[in-house]
Write a protein that holds these residues in place. Structure first.
Motif, PDB file in Angstrom:
ATOM      1  N   LEU A 283      46.160  33.801  30.678  1.00 32.83           N
ATOM      2  CA  LEU A 283      45.290  33.908  31.859  1.00 32.83           C
ATOM      3  C   LEU A 283      44.749  32.551  32.284  1.00 32.83           C
ATOM      4  N   GLY A 284      44.478  31.691  31.311  1.00 36.45           N
ATOM      5  CA  GLY A 284      43.847  30.403  31.600  1.00 36.45           C
ATOM      6  C   GLY A 284      44.805  29.300  31.981  1.00 36.45           C
ATOM      7  N   GLY A 288      50.808  30.770  33.616  1.00 30.41           N
ATOM      8  CA  GLY A 288      50.516  32.183  33.393  1.00 30.41           C
ATOM      9  C   GLY A 288      49.907  32.835  34.608  1.00 30.41           C
ATOM     10  N   ALA A 289      48.959  32.138  35.248  1.00 31.97           N
ATOM     11  CA  ALA A 289      48.326  32.687  36.443  1.00 31.97           C
ATOM     12  C   ALA A 289      49.351  32.936  37.536  1.00 31.97           C
ATOM     13  N   ARG A 290      50.283  31.982  37.694  1.00 32.47           N
ATOM     14  CA  ARG A 290      51.314  32.138  38.720  1.00 32.47           C
ATOM     15  C   ARG A 290      52.203  33.349  38.403  1.00 32.47           C
ATOM     16  N   VAL A 295      45.415  34.198  42.078  1.00 37.55           N
ATOM     17  CA  VAL A 295      45.141  33.113  42.999  1.00 37.55           C
ATOM     18  C   VAL A 295      44.808  31.839  42.233  1.00 37.55           C
ATOM     19  N   GLU A 296      44.138  32.003  41.107  1.00 33.68           N
ATOM     20  CA  GLU A 296      43.735  30.861  40.293  1.00 33.68           C
ATOM     21  C   GLU A 296      43.699  31.284  38.828  1.00 33.68           C
ATOM     22  N   ALA A 297      43.819  30.330  37.923  1.00 29.97           N
ATOM     23  CA  ALA A 297      43.749  30.629  36.493  1.00 29.97           C
ATOM     24  C   ALA A 297      42.354  31.149  36.149  1.00 29.97           C
ATOM     25  N   VAL A 298      42.279  31.968  35.112  1.00 26.62           N
ATOM     26  CA  VAL A 298      41.016  32.577  34.697  1.00 26.62           C
ATOM     27  C   VAL A 298      40.753  32.219  33.240  1.00 26.62           C
ATOM     28  N   ASP A 299      39.670  31.494  32.996  1.00 24.72           N
ATOM     29  CA  ASP A 299      39.282  31.157  31.632  1.00 24.72           C
ATOM     30  C   ASP A 299      38.416  32.285  31.087  1.00 24.72           C
TER      31      ASP A 299
END
Length: 378
Positions: A283-284, A288-290, A295-299
């Motif tokens: 996720l971060g 992976g986000a793509r 829309v954006e990576a998630v920490d």
């Protein structure tokens, strides 16, 4: 021989690593996936009872709802009996004109059919900074509320209808209620129906709802947040331009520590704990986000307010949470209250996730209404 064993071990290790990565990606995708379509099934209506398929949800005690395929709502109550693969429950409210016989409906925890069932309602559109608007319900009388507003924020894979369950208590306490929608929930246009960002993107829409309320005369605001809505509320309190107007928080089964949530999900699936760590790494990462369509990576690991690195706000806070919640661990709420003297935890024994209002409605109602009445005027 030794070389062939080494090669075989290397291949095995690589296979295990690939399988581990695939599992991590699967968990990450399940975590942020948009809500699946409602499952409609045949139901049988007979007098003051309805027969529904026997599932884990329909076997739960308490008050729930059936959403018929024409959009109407039936409120159902206690289990009358179980007949094999069918559960027969009492009908508490049924729409006018609904006849006995067969129908098609989806089971839901949303036991309030419409905002008008709570109080005088205005259907409004909240302007969004990202463009367009978000639909919302405004419930109550502005004049009698005298600047005191609650903003109700639903959780992941839910909708405004679910957050209605907290509105009767806030209405009875004399506060305005704004029940909001936000990016990624089921009310968005198809182009916006993206995977969840666990609150890191959604909070901006809720902040726009806060700005709307302030523009309509709100001077004191309490955020009433369900599940992932707790994450959204925390991010809004931290970053909103109107955070000084927020004087309190009410949380229902709040996600205040995503590491616990992910680890709990992985443990429930009987997967190694390392899969939880790897899924949060997916996720971060930008790659992976793509792959997940984010829309954006998630920490996700940073989304915690129970540790030492990110303290919560010094605001009066009420948390309502079941000790046996299968989705968001109760331990997170306990940990938060231990670190925040302004926070109060009301523990329930409701089965399922976010079923406190369904199974112990009077305690749920009285806790919220009492909390709001106790807040001093600014």
């Amino acid at each position: 021989m030794i070389r062939s064993v080494a090669i075989g071990a290397g291949v095995t290790a690589a296979t295990v690593a690939l399988a581990h990565t695939a599992l991590a990606g699967y968990v990450a995708r399940r975590l942020v996936a948009p809500r699946a379509p409602k499952v409609f099934a045949p139901v049988g209506i007979e007098g003051d009872t309805v027969s529904v398929p026997a599932t884990d949800d329909s076997r739960q005690p308490g008050t729930y709802g059936l959403r018929l395929d024409d959009g109407s709502h039936v409120m159902v109550g206690d289990i009358v009996r179980v007949d094999g693969d069918r559960v027969v429950r009492s009908i508490l409210e049924r729409p006018t004109g609904l006849s006995d016989g067969d129908a098609v409906a989806a089971w839901t925890s949303q036991n309030i059919g419409a905002p008008e069932d709570v109080g005088p309602t205005r259907h409004v559109a909240v302007p969004l900074r990202r463009g367009g608007s978000a639909e919302a319900w405004e419930i109550g009388d502005r004049e009698s509320a005298n600047g005191r507003w609650t903003i109700h924020v639903h959780g992941l894979r839910s909708s405004r209808n679910g957050a209605l369950r907290s509105a009767p208590a806030t209405a009875d306490a004399g506060w305005m209620s704004l029940i909001v929608s936000y990016a990624g929930d089921e009310e968005c246009a198809p182009a916006d129906a993206l995977p969840s960002s666990l609150g890191t993107r959604e909070w901006r829409d809720v902040d726009d709802a806060i700005a709307y309320a302030v523009a309509q005369g709100a001077r004191e605001i309490v955020l009433v947040a369900w599940s992932m809505g707790g994450t959204i509320a925390m991010l809004a309190v931290e970053q909103s331009a109107h955070r000084d107007a927020i004087i309190g928080l009410v949380f229902v089964a709040p996600a205040l520590d995503w590491t616990r949530v992910v680890e709990n999900a992985v443990a429930g699936a009987h997967l190694p704990r390392t899969v939880a760590v790897a899924s949060m790494r997916v996720l971060g990462s930008r790659v992976g986000a793509r792959a997940l369509g984010l829309v954006e990576a998630v920490d996700a690991r940073a989304l915690t307010w129970v540790g030492e690195h990110r303290s919560g706000p010094d605001l009066p806070t009420l948390i309502l949470h079941s000790r046996v919640d299968p989705v968001v661990p109760f331990s997170g709420s306990v940990a938060y209250v231990e670190r925040h003297p302004d926070a109060e935890l009301v523990a329930f024994d409701a089965t399922g996730h976010c079923n406190e209002a369904n199974q112990e409605p009077e305690r749920f109602h009285d806790a919220i209404a009492g909390f709001l009445r106790s807040l001093p005027r600014g």
